[in-house]
Write a protein that holds these residues in place. Structure first.
Motif, PDB file in Angstrom:
ATOM      1  N   GLN A   1      72.982   5.996   2.589  1.00  0.00           N
ATOM      2  CA  GLN A   1      73.507   5.466   3.847  1.00  0.00           C
ATOM      3  C   GLN A   1      72.550   4.485   4.522  1.00  0.00           C
ATOM      4  N   ARG A   2      71.333   4.374   4.013  1.00  0.00           N
ATOM      5  CA  ARG A   2      70.379   3.442   4.603  1.00  0.00           C
ATOM      6  C   ARG A   2      70.631   2.000   4.155  1.00  0.00           C
ATOM      7  N   GLN A   3      71.514   1.777   3.176  1.00  0.00           N
ATOM      8  CA  GLN A   3      71.850   0.400   2.810  1.00  0.00           C
ATOM      9  C   GLN A   3      72.842  -0.133   3.835  1.00  0.00           C
ATOM     10  N   ALA A   4      72.415  -1.172   4.541  1.00  0.00           N
ATOM     11  CA  ALA A   4      73.191  -1.715   5.652  1.00  0.00           C
ATOM     12  C   ALA A   4      74.277  -2.672   5.160  1.00  0.00           C
ATOM     13  N   LEU A   5      75.103  -3.122   6.089  1.00  0.00           N
ATOM     14  CA  LEU A   5      76.215  -4.002   5.750  1.00  0.00           C
ATOM     15  C   LEU A   5      75.743  -5.332   5.184  1.00  0.00           C
ATOM     16  N   ASP A   6      74.524  -5.777   5.573  1.00  0.00           N
ATOM     17  CA  ASP A   6      74.018  -7.048   5.052  1.00  0.00           C
ATOM     18  C   ASP A   6      73.368  -6.900   3.686  1.00  0.00           C
ATOM     19  N   GLY A   7      73.372  -5.682   3.134  1.00  0.00           N
ATOM     20  CA  GLY A   7      72.842  -5.459   1.801  1.00  0.00           C
ATOM     21  C   GLY A   7      71.441  -4.912   1.746  1.00  0.00           C
ATOM     22  N   GLY A   8      70.658  -5.111   2.828  1.00  0.00           N
ATOM     23  CA  GLY A   8      69.300  -4.607   2.870  1.00  0.00           C
ATOM     24  C   GLY A   8      69.247  -3.138   3.237  1.00  0.00           C
ATOM     25  N   PHE A   9      68.060  -2.550   3.158  1.00  0.00           N
ATOM     26  CA  PHE A   9      67.879  -1.153   3.529  1.00  0.00           C
ATOM     27  C   PHE A   9      67.170  -1.048   4.864  1.00  0.00           C
ATOM     28  N   GLN A  10      67.633  -0.122   5.679  1.00  0.00           N
ATOM     29  CA  GLN A  10      66.988   0.181   6.955  1.00  0.00           C
ATOM     30  C   GLN A  10      66.098   1.409   6.786  1.00  0.00           C
ATOM     31  N   GLY A  11      65.077   1.509   7.628  1.00  0.00           N
ATOM     32  CA  GLY A  11      64.176   2.651   7.537  1.00  0.00           C
ATOM     33  C   GLY A  11      64.659   3.853   8.315  1.00  0.00           C
ATOM     34  N   ARG A  12      65.450   3.605   9.337  1.00  0.00           N
ATOM     35  CA  ARG A  12      66.002   4.677  10.164  1.00  0.00           C
ATOM     36  C   ARG A  12      67.407   4.297  10.571  1.00  0.00           C
ATOM     37  N   ILE A  13      68.163   5.279  10.990  1.00  0.00           N
ATOM     38  CA  ILE A  13      69.533   5.033  11.413  1.00  0.00           C
ATOM     39  C   ILE A  13      69.547   4.107  12.625  1.00  0.00           C
ATOM     40  N   ASN A  14      70.516   3.203  12.664  1.00  0.00           N
ATOM     41  CA  ASN A  14      70.716   2.257  13.766  1.00  0.00           C
ATOM     42  C   ASN A  14      69.607   1.228  13.893  1.00  0.00           C
ATOM     43  N   LYS A  15      68.870   0.976  12.801  1.00  0.00           N
ATOM     44  CA  LYS A  15      67.849  -0.063  12.789  1.00  0.00           C
ATOM     45  C   LYS A  15      68.296  -1.185  11.842  1.00  0.00           C
ATOM     46  N   PRO A  16      67.818  -2.420  12.072  1.00  0.00           N
ATOM     47  CA  PRO A  16      68.197  -3.503  11.157  1.00  0.00           C
ATOM     48  C   PRO A  16      67.532  -3.333   9.792  1.00  0.00           C
ATOM     49  N   ALA A  17      68.137  -3.933   8.785  1.00  0.00           N
ATOM     50  CA  ALA A  17      67.546  -3.904   7.441  1.00  0.00           C
ATOM     51  C   ALA A  17      66.214  -4.647   7.459  1.00  0.00           C
ATOM     52  N   ASP A  18      65.290  -4.189   6.622  1.00  0.00           N
ATOM     53  CA  ASP A  18      63.914  -4.678   6.612  1.00  0.00           C
ATOM     54  C   ASP A  18      63.476  -4.740   5.147  1.00  0.00           C
ATOM     55  N   THR A  19      62.823  -5.823   4.756  1.00  0.00           N
ATOM     56  CA  THR A  19      62.432  -6.036   3.362  1.00  0.00           C
ATOM     57  C   THR A  19      61.744  -4.834   2.732  1.00  0.00           C
ATOM     58  N   CYS A  20      60.789  -4.229   3.427  1.00  0.00           N
ATOM     59  CA  CYS A  20      59.965  -3.193   2.800  1.00  0.00           C
ATOM     60  C   CYS A  20      60.760  -1.956   2.404  1.00  0.00           C
ATOM     61  N   TYR A  21      61.858  -1.678   3.107  1.00  0.00           N
ATOM     62  CA  TYR A  21      62.621  -0.456   2.807  1.00  0.00           C
ATOM     63  C   TYR A  21      63.447  -0.586   1.540  1.00  0.00           C
ATOM     64  N   ALA A  22      63.560  -1.813   1.023  1.00  0.00           N
ATOM     65  CA  ALA A  22      64.178  -1.962  -0.296  1.00  0.00           C
ATOM     66  C   ALA A  22      63.346  -1.210  -1.326  1.00  0.00           C
ATOM     67  N   PHE A  23      62.020  -1.151  -1.092  1.00  0.00           N
ATOM     68  CA  PHE A  23      61.169  -0.346  -1.966  1.00  0.00           C
ATOM     69  C   PHE A  23      61.091   1.101  -1.519  1.00  0.00           C
ATOM     70  N   TRP A  24      60.832   1.348  -0.230  1.00  0.00           N
ATOM     71  CA  TRP A  24      60.641   2.732   0.223  1.00  0.00           C
ATOM     72  C   TRP A  24      61.874   3.587  -0.062  1.00  0.00           C
ATOM     73  N   VAL A  25      63.055   3.087   0.283  1.00  0.00           N
ATOM     74  CA  VAL A  25      64.278   3.867   0.054  1.00  0.00           C
ATOM     75  C   VAL A  25      64.795   3.644  -1.367  1.00  0.00           C
ATOM     76  N   GLY A  26      64.727   2.407  -1.830  1.00  0.00           N
ATOM     77  CA  GLY A  26      65.148   2.147  -3.197  1.00  0.00           C
ATOM     78  C   GLY A  26      64.299   2.917  -4.203  1.00  0.00           C
ATOM     79  N   GLY A  27      63.013   3.083  -3.892  1.00  0.00           N
ATOM     80  CA  GLY A  27      62.135   3.856  -4.757  1.00  0.00           C
ATOM     81  C   GLY A  27      62.517   5.326  -4.805  1.00  0.00           C
ATOM     82  N   VAL A  28      62.920   5.863  -3.670  1.00  0.00           N
ATOM     83  CA  VAL A  28      63.389   7.252  -3.627  1.00  0.00           C
ATOM     84  C   VAL A  28      64.595   7.417  -4.539  1.00  0.00           C
ATOM     85  N   LEU A  29      65.535   6.485  -4.434  1.00  0.00           N
ATOM     86  CA  LEU A  29      66.734   6.556  -5.268  1.00  0.00           C
ATOM     87  C   LEU A  29      66.394   6.438  -6.750  1.00  0.00           C
TER      88      LEU A  29
END
Length: 370
Positions: free
Chosen positions: A269-297
């Protein structure tokens, strides 16, 4: 970075002029890192104490981009080794509770004119830090240095002083915060040194489990809000310590206490509508979370469920025409977000980029040895 390092520009948005968002510009990213290797821009002066961490972003980034030959490995090795702290004798390990890892920079190795008891002077001189030690060992491993040559005896014995009664770690021997970031650093250090004597894994595991929130993610400390970075530290630590095998926690380990379905749900659910990943709910997508959350997955074997095409498109909007990546689209690049942008493209199996050892945060080729 929290502040724009180029704030003196009249209109930073003018810095980008029709960048090409259609492809990953590897050559330009290599030039960006080479520039950072030769001379850090003046806005990084306030991060002097973290110079070793900045060096990790540069060196590891170049290795991910298959350009490690652009640096002088011997010079890098000599510099990193010069930052290791050494006790005067074994008694300091028992009496002062010191940690003898690596300093974050030369400035934390300052000399003291203190004429008090030798133990006090020793404490003043020792500014080694758990995160700096992780970065130091990672750099050495990346450039091909044999980590068995590192003076690891005092390092690991003294690292045990940093583990608290609840299983968490502090980064220095006294007066510091403690949270999952430093559990990860300790686990990564032991993994790279192939010696687990510096950590009580069972206690560390229990602390990690106590940080899983009601929504499935992990907070930095028990009871805190779920966060992408904290969740990565939790899952990567469990993987490094051997509690996660073949993607998901096995039934014959006590990591059954991880609520995996809820963790996967939170992460996806952290993948936002613009395709990026957010670090917390209701936050904009941020480059680094593509690794932090993508790495978890990736560690959990669930990265196939994320929208890779949309993620790639988002990341390319954060790619700078001068090389590197920014936190958000159309801002200026910084080392931190650039590095994790490179890691994200490694996860996306970009051509010309080395595969990633996700749980160590470096190239897989470096992780297994050059």
């Amino acid at each position: 970075m929290e502040e724009d390092p180029f704030a003196e520009l009249d209109d930073p948005s003018d810095f980008h002029r029709d960048p090409d968002y259609s492809f990953f510009d590897r050559d330009r990213h290599i030039c960006f890192l080479e520039m950072m290797y030769q001379l850090l821009p003046s806005p990084y002066q306030e991060q002097e104490i973290n110079r070793l961490t900045l060096a990790y972003f540069v060196v590891s980034g170049l290795h991910i981009l298959r350009a490690i030959d652009r640096i002088d490995k011997e010079v890098v090795i000599d510099w990193v080794l010069s930052l290791q702290a050494h006790p005067k004798n074994a008694a300091y390990l028992e009496n002062a509770g010191q940690f003898y890892g690596f300093h974050g920079s030369r400035s934390s190795q300052f000399q003291s004119n203190d004429n008090g008891p030798s133990e006090q002077v020793e404490a003043i001189l020792n500014g080694s830090h758990l995160a700096s030690t992780y970065c130091a060992l990672a750099i050495l491993k990346i450039v091909g240095y044999d980590l068995s040559l590192v003076d690891s005896e005092f390092l690991l014995k003294s690292m045990k002083n940093l583990q608290q009664s609840d299983g968490c770690f502090m980064p220095i021997h006294t007066g510091a915060e403690k949270d999952l970031r430093f559990v990860f650093c300790a686990a990564a250090i032991c993994s790279m040194l192939k010696n687990w004597s510096g950590i009580d894994r069972e206690k560390a595991k229990e602390y990690i489990l106590s940080c899983q929130s009601y929504d499935g993610g992990f907070g930095l400390i028990p009871g805190s809000e779920s966060h992408g970075g904290a969740t990565y530290c939790a899952v990567a630590s469990l993987q490094l310590m051997g509690f996660i095998k073949e993607g998901l926690p096995t039934t014959n380990t006590s990591c059954d206490d991880v609520n995996v379905p809820l963790l996967l749900d939170w992460s996806l659910q952290r993948q936002a509508l613009d395709g990026g990943f957010q670090g917390r709910i209701n936050k904009p997508a941020d480059t680094c979370y593509a690794f932090w959350v993508g790495g978890v997955l990736r560690i959990l074997g669930a990265d196939k469920f994320m929208n890779e095409k949309a993620l790639r498109e988002f990341l390319l909007t954060c790619q700078s025409e001068c090389g590197g990546f920014s936190k958000f689209p159309r801002l200026l690049p910084d080392l931190y977000h650039s590095y994790y942008g490179f890691c994200a493209f490694s996860l996306l199996e970009e051509s010309g980029v080395n595969p990633l050892c996700v749980e160590l945060g470096m190239s897989g080729i470096a992780a297994i040895g050059l």
